[in-house]
Design an enzyme around this catalytic site. Structure first.
Site, short mmCIF file in Angstrom:
data_model
loop_
_atom_site.label_atom_id
_atom_site.label_comp_id
_atom_site.label_asym_id
_atom_site.label_seq_id
_atom_site.Cartn_x
_atom_site.Cartn_y
_atom_site.Cartn_z
N ASP A 46 -1.44 9.25 -10.57
CA ASP A 46 -1.36 8.21 -11.60
C ASP A 46 0.09 7.87 -11.92
O ASP A 46 0.44 6.69 -12.13
CB ASP A 46 -2.07 8.67 -12.88
CG ASP A 46 -3.58 8.74 -12.72
OD1 ASP A 46 -4.09 8.20 -11.72
OD2 ASP A 46 -4.24 9.34 -13.60
N ASN A 71 -2.26 13.09 -4.33
CA ASN A 71 -3.32 13.61 -5.18
C ASN A 71 -3.73 15.02 -4.77
O ASN A 71 -3.93 15.89 -5.62
CB ASN A 71 -4.55 12.69 -5.11
CG ASN A 71 -4.36 11.42 -5.92
OD1 ASN A 71 -3.66 11.41 -6.93
ND2 ASN A 71 -4.99 10.33 -5.48
N HIS A 114 -4.24 14.62 -9.55
CA HIS A 114 -4.44 13.20 -9.84
C HIS A 114 -3.47 12.68 -10.90
O HIS A 114 -3.16 11.48 -10.92
CB HIS A 114 -5.88 12.97 -10.29
CG HIS A 114 -6.87 13.07 -9.18
ND1 HIS A 114 -7.09 12.07 -8.26
CD2 HIS A 114 -7.70 14.09 -8.80
CE1 HIS A 114 -8.00 12.44 -7.38
NE2 HIS A 114 -8.40 13.67 -7.68
N GLU A 162 -4.69 2.31 -4.34
CA GLU A 162 -3.24 2.34 -4.25
C GLU A 162 -2.68 1.05 -3.64
O GLU A 162 -1.54 1.02 -3.18
CB GLU A 162 -2.78 3.55 -3.43
CG GLU A 162 -3.17 3.53 -1.96
CD GLU A 162 -4.52 4.17 -1.69
OE1 GLU A 162 -4.76 4.57 -0.55
OE2 GLU A 162 -5.34 4.27 -2.63
N ASP A 167 0.85 -1.19 0.00
CA ASP A 167 0.00 0.00 0.00
C ASP A 167 0.89 1.24 0.00
O ASP A 167 1.80 1.37 0.84
CB ASP A 167 -0.90 0.01 1.24
CG ASP A 167 -1.93 1.13 1.19
OD1 ASP A 167 -3.07 0.86 0.78
OD2 ASP A 167 -1.58 2.27 1.55
#
Length: 383
Positions: free
Chosen positions: A275, A266, A271, A301, A258
């Site tokens: 990504d 973000n 965002h 994630e 994680d």
């Protein structure tokens, strides 16, 4: 029975026309596959080349005969270009010009008005070379080399061998010699090439269908953003691994990862930056694990890795290497790649339920986060 060369050439031209139309309207226009496009070009060149030879014996032979040889060589070059695109290699523009140009010069200097075999050695050598190069491009195809491609590769290779034999017979026996006429004459060549082109065409159609099926399977099993296995595909494949202990001696490790404080990435950088971080982590995983290992995006994630045969120490080493590679990814505008927390669970021959296995790794991951993140915790060591 004596084979009528003119009739065979007309039949060859009609066959090439039909195959070309079928490929263009039913294959290329629907798939836009580069190799099918080049194959359409090759068939068109073979068609016009065969028609040019029908003018032999007329006053137009002076230009029609050399043009026929040039068109056939250009068609062979197109076959090579088609084969190159199967390996995603670009065509060679220089060769597309060089081989036909050499053939044209050789024909023009060898009395084409009276000699139907003007420039014969150069023409035959060019055909053998181009089909040979095409075979070489098709042959080392690795995992993609399926049964569909075997007849296609074999047929193109046979054409190369045949033209090599024609060249040898031409140089030793002459175009009018008994051996050349019996085994490599124009009628025999036209019929032989016609049959092999049909085999190649149907094999290529099968290859296109196979690749479309593979592409659809890829879409159904891969995560759009990272290219890793999606959750369902990972769970299905992991379940298959657990049911086949003989393949991995019945032991291994599952790593649940994680990305730490991903929401802040973000919120702070947008965002697009998030990504980028997800893609960078996916790339770090691919660069670290073996081809036999499974890597998937579990959700958001979270990522999951199944490492057959791995010990606890090996799993921790893999997690550390993934984090190291992730930290080395170059970034811009102040973005720093997030750290990662890992939960590890080991399995043995008695493990059968994937969901329970993942739940054990998830409990270890929760402990890793509660202890400050950026660390690896094993489920069997939770206290």
């Amino acid at each position: 029975m004596v084979l009528d060369t003119t009739t065979l050439r007309i039949a060859f031209a009609l066959m090439a026309l039909l195959l070309g139309l079928l490929f263009y309207f039913f294959v290329y226009r629907t798939t836009h596959a580069p190799y099918s496009g080049w194959w359409c070009v090759a068939l068109a060149l073979f068609l016009t080349g065969a028609l040019a030879f029908l003018l032999d014996g007329t006053p137009l032979q002076r230009w029609a005969n050399p043009m026929g040889h040039v068109l056939l060589v250009s068609g062979a070059v197109s076959v090579w270009s088609s084969a190159r695109t199967l390996r995603r290699s670009p065509p060679e523009p220089l060769m597309f010009v060089a081989a036909p140009a050499a053939t044209l010069v050789a024909c023009a200097l060898d009395s084409p008005a009276t000699n139907t075999w003007a420039g014969g050695p150069v023409f035959l050598a060019s055909m053998a070379l181009m089909f040979g190069l095409a075979t070489r491009e098709m042959w080392p195809a690795g995992p993609a080399y399926t049964r569909v491609r075997i007849p296609m590769t074999a047929s193109v290779g046979l054409v190369s061998v045949f033209y090599t034999g024609r060249l040898i017979a031409f140089l030793t026996d002459g175009p009018g010699g008994p051996t050349f006429e019996l085994f490599f004459g124009s009628a025999i060549t036209t019929m032989f090439t016609m049959v092999l082109l049909v085999v190649v065409s149907f094999s290529m159609a099968g290859l296109i269908s196979e690749q479309q099926t593979r592409a659809l399977h890829m879409v159904a099993t891969r995560d759009d953003l990272t290219g890793l296995l999606n959750r369902k595909a990972f769970l299905d494949l992991a379940a298959a691994v657990l049911k086949d202990p003989a393949a991995t001696q019945g032991t291994g490790a599952l790593i649940l990862a994680d990305l730490d404080h991903f929401k802040s990435v973000n919120d702070t950088h947008g965002h697009a930056a998030g990504d980028l971080a997800l893609q960078a982590f996916a790339g770090a995983c691919r660069d670290t694990v073996r081809s036999a290992d499974l890597v998937g995006r579990y959700g958001g994630e979270e990522f999951v890795l199944l490492i057959p045969g791995a010990s606890a120490g090996r799993a921790e080493s893999i997690a550390g290497e993934v984090s190291r590679r992730l930290a080395q990814v170059p970034t811009v505008d102040g973005l720093e790649m997030p750290t990662v927390s890992y939960g590890v669970a080991l399995y043995d021959a008695g493990t059968s339920d994937v969901e329970d296995f993942i739940a054990a790794a998830d409990r270890a991951l929760y402990v890793a986060k509660s202890r400050g993140r950026n660390r690896t915790v094993h489920s069997d060591r939770i206290v």
